[in-house]
Design a protein around this motif. Sequence first.
Motif, PDB file in Angstrom:
ATOM      1  N   MET A  57     -30.843 -30.207 -47.315  1.00 36.54           N
ATOM      2  CA  MET A  57     -29.637 -31.393 -47.439  1.00 36.54           C
ATOM      3  C   MET A  57     -29.696 -31.181 -46.200  1.00 36.54           C
ATOM      4  O   MET A  57     -29.733 -30.826 -45.320  1.00 36.54           O
ATOM      5  N   GLN A 112     -28.424 -32.230 -42.009  1.00 38.80           N
ATOM      6  CA  GLN A 112     -26.465 -32.657 -41.524  1.00 38.80           C
ATOM      7  C   GLN A 112     -26.856 -33.365 -41.217  1.00 38.80           C
ATOM      8  O   GLN A 112     -27.437 -33.366 -39.717  1.00 38.80           O
ATOM      9  N   PRO A 127     -29.767 -40.014 -50.918  1.00 41.82           N
ATOM     10  CA  PRO A 127     -29.087 -38.201 -52.043  1.00 41.82           C
ATOM     11  C   PRO A 127     -29.730 -37.213 -50.482  1.00 41.82           C
ATOM     12  O   PRO A 127     -28.513 -36.233 -50.603  1.00 41.82           O
ATOM     13  N   HIS A 128     -30.680 -37.066 -49.728  1.00 39.57           N
ATOM     14  CA  HIS A 128     -30.917 -36.212 -48.863  1.00 39.57           C
ATOM     15  C   HIS A 128     -30.063 -36.090 -47.489  1.00 39.57           C
ATOM     16  O   HIS A 128     -30.085 -35.315 -46.607  1.00 39.57           O
ATOM     17  N   HIS A 163     -26.147 -35.685 -45.101  1.00 43.20           N
ATOM     18  CA  HIS A 163     -24.952 -35.496 -45.579  1.00 43.20           C
ATOM     19  C   HIS A 163     -24.561 -35.563 -44.024  1.00 43.20           C
ATOM     20  O   HIS A 163     -25.329 -35.186 -43.639  1.00 43.20           O
ATOM     21  N   THR A 208     -36.589 -37.130 -39.830  1.00 48.94           N
ATOM     22  CA  THR A 208     -37.339 -35.674 -41.244  1.00 48.94           C
ATOM     23  C   THR A 208     -38.353 -35.524 -41.286  1.00 48.94           C
ATOM     24  O   THR A 208     -38.559 -34.296 -41.238  1.00 48.94           O
TER      25      THR A 208
END
Length: 235
Positions: A1, A3, A25-26, A28, A114
Amino acid sequence: MIQCLIVDDEPIARQILETYCRHLPHLHVAASCSNALEAKTELQKQPIDILFLDINMPVLDGLAFLKTLRNPPQVIFTTAYKEFAIDAFDLAACDYLLKPFSFERFIVAVDRATALLSKPVAVTADVRAATPETVFIRYEGKIYHIRLDEILYAEAAGNNTRIVTVKDTLAPVMTFSAVEALLPRPAFLRVHRSFLVSRAHIGHIEGNRIFIRSHEIPIGNHYRDEFFREVGLNG
């Protein structure tokens, strides 16, 4: 996840970013702040991977705030002011999103961040950082030392990426997203789902085609508006 921290003095802008993040979904959203001072507190409280940062904010603007961070996360600027792009990339920003930006453009920026988080250039087996102006790339048993200003464009080619320079064409076993993360904006621009081009080497643009020396590169419909904004044109 992963952040994320959102910093923007406009509630609607924060809401849009929060919504975009929820679609992936990855991601948060660890916190959402209205100014840089709140954000600094959040960064001291918890680890943050991606910082979505506005520039024009009261008390302390986004650029000044980033200068105060000793070990900043990956930073994606979100702003309505294109004139600060060079300053942003001088501060090693990951990407620069001009408001209003689409969800698709948001995904491109997140993918770039990412890739930097998951494959740091300093430790990858195929790429080694040299200086801010050069990179080392491993290809066919050799390690090539390439100046960034000699790269014409990069093209996705299956599991490889073709990197075309003024001297050679290399096809290292690297994903296109990894190469995109390696080549700094705004010096290199995404113009198609399979092409990145060197801004400095663009000869001319004709319709939906970019001409770089003897190479003809298509402009994808989804990238056209953003590309023309990046080069200061209306399309």
